[in-house]
Design an enzyme around this catalytic site. Structure first.
Site, PDB file in Angstrom:
ATOM      1  N   ASP A  44      46.034 -40.355  22.987  1.00 45.45           N
ATOM      2  CA  ASP A  44      46.465 -41.618  23.593  1.00 45.45           C
ATOM      3  C   ASP A  44      47.975 -41.671  23.783  1.00 45.45           C
ATOM      4  O   ASP A  44      48.467 -42.193  24.786  1.00 45.45           O
ATOM      5  CB  ASP A  44      46.023 -42.796  22.720  1.00 45.45           C
ATOM      6  CG  ASP A  44      44.530 -43.069  22.826  1.00 45.45           C
ATOM      7  OD1 ASP A  44      43.931 -42.692  23.846  1.00 45.45           O
ATOM      8  OD2 ASP A  44      43.965 -43.659  21.889  1.00 45.45           O
ATOM      9  N   GLY A  45      48.729 -41.151  22.809  1.00 45.92           N
ATOM     10  CA  GLY A  45      50.190 -41.166  22.919  1.00 45.92           C
ATOM     11  C   GLY A  45      50.686 -40.377  24.111  1.00 45.92           C
ATOM     12  O   GLY A  45      51.573 -40.826  24.848  1.00 45.92           O
ATOM     13  N   ALA A 156      43.871 -51.610  19.228  1.00 45.93           N
ATOM     14  CA  ALA A 156      44.839 -50.707  18.605  1.00 45.93           C
ATOM     15  C   ALA A 156      45.573 -51.434  17.464  1.00 45.93           C
ATOM     16  O   ALA A 156      44.949 -51.883  16.514  1.00 45.93           O
ATOM     17  CB  ALA A 156      45.810 -50.180  19.663  1.00 45.93           C
ATOM     18  N   SER A 160      44.314 -53.657  13.850  1.00 45.27           N
ATOM     19  CA  SER A 160      44.772 -53.334  12.494  1.00 45.27           C
ATOM     20  C   SER A 160      45.490 -54.515  11.844  1.00 45.27           C
ATOM     21  O   SER A 160      45.463 -54.669  10.620  1.00 45.27           O
ATOM     22  CB  SER A 160      45.706 -52.122  12.526  1.00 45.27           C
ATOM     23  OG  SER A 160      45.038 -50.972  12.996  1.00 45.27           O
TER      24      SER A 160
END
Length: 255
Positions: A44-45, A156, A160
């Site tokens: 994803d990064g 994402a 969290s």
């Protein structure tokens, strides 16, 4: 999709170069500026960095996951890669536009695909006021920080931090505190995507705050304004049996 010109992007230092070499043999790839789709290999990064780099070209992105989570990516399927791209579905993401001002009066603007976050810079909790559409909604929030997340980014950092997951087509934004101390029981708000959210940092000398738009960080911020923008739509391609909408639903059931 009728895609004939494809560009390929990957990290030259990837530990998966053997797999990448196999993918490179599949097709005669073109220059990025000439492409009708861009394949990004990694996680994803890697995808987010390249979307930020090439979003002005208005070319759809197809991610191939060789990272860890790969929420915005497609599973590796070397044999059927080109067929999967041709049969893929398109998800349109509207990023967040962030404008931040620092203690010297410098103005910064940045786009975020997942979230804009503000967070304490020292051991002191951050204090800030929250306005929505020009109306004060919270006179003082004491917390480690807060974030505004898009539907695509809601699973994402937002998740969290205790925020909800949003359906991709919900036209909503998540406003979520990070370790809220006061008010202790405030868990955030769901806002229309047309909302403009402003954070006014309180007591910046004693309680300095930084801000980020995805991976772009800005120091010693005094105020941050966030809103969704449709001026920079981002097209992501997903396998027809592995859509982003399905993944967001699955994530809500612990998948």
């Amino acid at each position: 999709m009728n895609i004939n010109k494809i560009a390929l992007i990957y990290n030259q230092n990837s530990k998966h170069l053997a797999i990448i070499e196999e993918i490179k043999k599949l097709y005669n790839y073109c220059k990025i500026e000439e492409a009708e789709a861009i394949i990004v290999i990694g996680g994803d990064g890697e995808l987010l960095h390249n979307i930020h780099r090439y979003m002005n070209l208005n070319i759809p992105f197809y991610g191939v996951n060789l990272g860890s989570l790969g929420f915005l990516m497609n599973p590796l399927d070397t044999k059927n890669l080109l067929q999967n791209i041709h049969e893929s579905t398109v998800s349109i993401l509207n990023p967040l536009l962030m404008q931040a001002e620092d203690i010297s009066g410098q103005i910064y603007t940045a786009l975020a695909i997942n979230e804009v976050s503000i967070f304490r810079k020292t051991n002191q909790a951050a204090k800030f006021r929250i306005d929505v559409n020009g109306i004060e909604r919270m006179s003082e929030l004491v917390a480690d920080g807060a974030l505004v997340a898009t539907p695509a980014g809601s699973s994402a950092y937002n998740l969290s931090a205790g925020g909800p997951i949003l359906p991709l087509d919900s036209n909503m934004l998540c406003l979520t505190p990070i370790c809220s101390f006061r008010p202790r029981r405030w868990h955030g708000a769901l806002l229309l995507s047309s909302a403009t959210i402003k954070f006014e940092i309180l007591n910046t000398n004693k309680r300095p705050v930084n801000a980020t738009a995805d991976f772009q960080e800005f120091n010693n911020i005094t105020n941050v304004t966030v809103k969704s923008t449709k001026d920079k739509p981002i097209k992501l391609l997903f396998n027809k049996n592995h859509t982003l909408e399905d993944r967001i639903i699955k994530e809500q059931f612990g998948g």
